[in-house]
Design a protein around this motif. Structure first.
Motif, PDB file in Angstrom:
ATOM      1  N   ILE A 124       0.834  -1.205   0.000  1.00 38.14           N
ATOM      2  CA  ILE A 124       0.000   0.000   0.000  1.00 38.14           C
ATOM      3  C   ILE A 124       0.869   1.256   0.000  1.00 38.14           C
ATOM      4  O   ILE A 124       0.623   2.213  -0.750  1.00 38.14           O
ATOM      5  N   ASP A 146       3.957   1.572  -1.019  1.00 38.73           N
ATOM      6  CA  ASP A 146       4.622   1.706  -2.324  1.00 38.73           C
ATOM      7  C   ASP A 146       3.655   2.224  -3.380  1.00 38.73           C
ATOM      8  O   ASP A 146       3.983   3.135  -4.146  1.00 38.73           O
ATOM      9  N   HIS A 147       2.465   1.628  -3.405  1.00 45.89           N
ATOM     10  CA  HIS A 147       1.497   1.954  -4.461  1.00 45.89           C
ATOM     11  C   HIS A 147       1.063   3.412  -4.403  1.00 45.89           C
ATOM     12  O   HIS A 147       0.945   4.076  -5.449  1.00 45.89           O
ATOM     13  N   TYR A 148       0.830   3.917  -3.179  1.00 42.81           N
ATOM     14  CA  TYR A 148       0.267   5.263  -3.052  1.00 42.81           C
ATOM     15  C   TYR A 148       1.297   6.357  -2.764  1.00 42.81           C
ATOM     16  O   TYR A 148       1.014   7.537  -2.982  1.00 42.81           O
ATOM     17  N   ILE A 149       2.483   5.979  -2.259  1.00 44.98           N
ATOM     18  CA  ILE A 149       3.429   7.021  -1.847  1.00 44.98           C
ATOM     19  C   ILE A 149       4.832   6.794  -2.414  1.00 44.98           C
ATOM     20  O   ILE A 149       5.319   7.582  -3.222  1.00 44.98           O
ATOM     21  N   LEU A 188       5.420   6.438  -6.268  1.00 46.50           N
ATOM     22  CA  LEU A 188       4.970   7.636  -6.994  1.00 46.50           C
ATOM     23  C   LEU A 188       5.796   8.871  -6.677  1.00 46.50           C
ATOM     24  O   LEU A 188       6.093   9.677  -7.569  1.00 46.50           O
ATOM     25  N   TYR A 189       6.163   9.035  -5.383  1.00 46.97           N
ATOM     26  CA  TYR A 189       6.718  10.321  -4.968  1.00 46.97           C
ATOM     27  C   TYR A 189       8.105  10.271  -4.328  1.00 46.97           C
ATOM     28  O   TYR A 189       8.723  11.321  -4.139  1.00 46.97           O
TER      29      TYR A 189
END
Length: 295
Positions: A21, A23-26, A29-30
């Motif tokens: 989670i 990795d996928h959201y933060i 991406l950023y």
């Protein structure tokens, strides 16, 4: 996502979902460059440290604050053994302790992520099914309570007490924020049984995460000054009334959840708060005496 360490079996650990989670959201991406694989060891270690540290700090501060403002009796702050700026000192020590404890904790989490524990993913993976899940919860509580009792008691030995455990005991009348106010090594040693269990016994990984959250909540609750407990459970459950006597009288009530090992080890003390001689009683007497002097 496969968190396996190569040709070995896929890791069965709840943190793989948490990292997925994050990795996928933060992170992907950023934070991290796209050229850095998500299953690379150093990246996993860094991510585990960030997630573990921030998660533990948030649990401590949020649960501690809720308990402090809605459960803790603030009259206890008038107790003569409540030290100056105690809440601030508890919070500062708790935050620093969690920060340093996260380093050895992440080493264990990484070992689990790499598939070396007995954590499993599906109920069907337990040869006992749901009864096995229920049994594992009971055995986890029994194993960790037993282990923490002996670790805690050893931390009171004169050879190590001043160097490690004394920092926690400067708070004679603790607030919920004292729950994690330890020397980092002291706190890590008392947390070890939670990790060791998963390398000895099978445990569903969602149950493990739930128990980990429960453990943090319980640790806060036994420092919250709420000494109410159902009468039939007084001799079985190690609650706040028992634990404040540990802070005040030192050599009693080392247990975490239950009174069993204190009874077996000869260190059980019936809560003073339930005998009319607890911290609340002392504060009431002081307030009554102060009121008489004003009249």
């Amino acid at each position: 996502m496969n968190w396996s360490s190569g040709p070995g079996p896929k890791a069965d650990f709840i943190m793989d979902h948490v990292l997925n989670i994050a990795d996928h959201y933060i992170f992907t991406l950023y934070v991290y460059p796209t050229s850095w694989p998500e299953d690379e060891a150093l990246r996993q270690i860094v991510s585990l440290w960030v997630v573990t540290t921030l998660g533990a700090e948030l649990l401590y501060l949020s649960f501690g604050a809720l308990n402090f403002y809605y459960v803790f009796d603030h009259k206890l702050m008038k107790h003569p053994q409540f030290i100056k700026d105690q809440v601030r000192k508890e919070i500062r020590l708790g935050i620093v302790s969690i920060f340093w404890m996260s380093f050895p904790t992440v080493a264990i989490f990484f070992w689990e992520v790499r598939g070396h524990s007995k954590l499993y993913n599906n109920i069907s993976d337990s040869y006992l099914g749901w009864p096995g899940v229920i049994l594992s919860i009971a055995s986890f509580l029994f194993f960790t309570d037993m282990s923490i009792y002996w670790i805690h008691r050893c931390l009171h030995h004169k050879s190590v007490y001043k160097q490690l455990h004394k920092q926690h005991h400067i708070f004679k009348v603790p607030t919920p924020f004292a729950s994690h106010a330890f020397h980092p090594l002291d706190g890590f040693l008392q947390s070890l049984p939670y990790h060791v269990y998963t390398f000895i016994f099978p445990l569903h990984k969602v149950v493990y995460l739930s128990l980990f959250v429960f453990v943090n909540f319980w640790t806060i609750s036994i420092h919250d000054g709420d000494y109410r407990i159902p009468e039939p459970l007084i001799c079985l459950i190690n609650g706040a009334a028992h634990h404040v006597d540990h802070h005040l009288h030192f050599n009693y009530n080392y247990g975490q959840y239950f009174t069993l090992w204190d009874r077996l080890g000869g260190s059980y003390r019936h809560p003073s708060a339930l005998l009319g001689d607890g911290s609340h009683d002392h504060v009431r007497k002081l307030m009554a005496e102060a009121a008489r002097q004003k009249t």
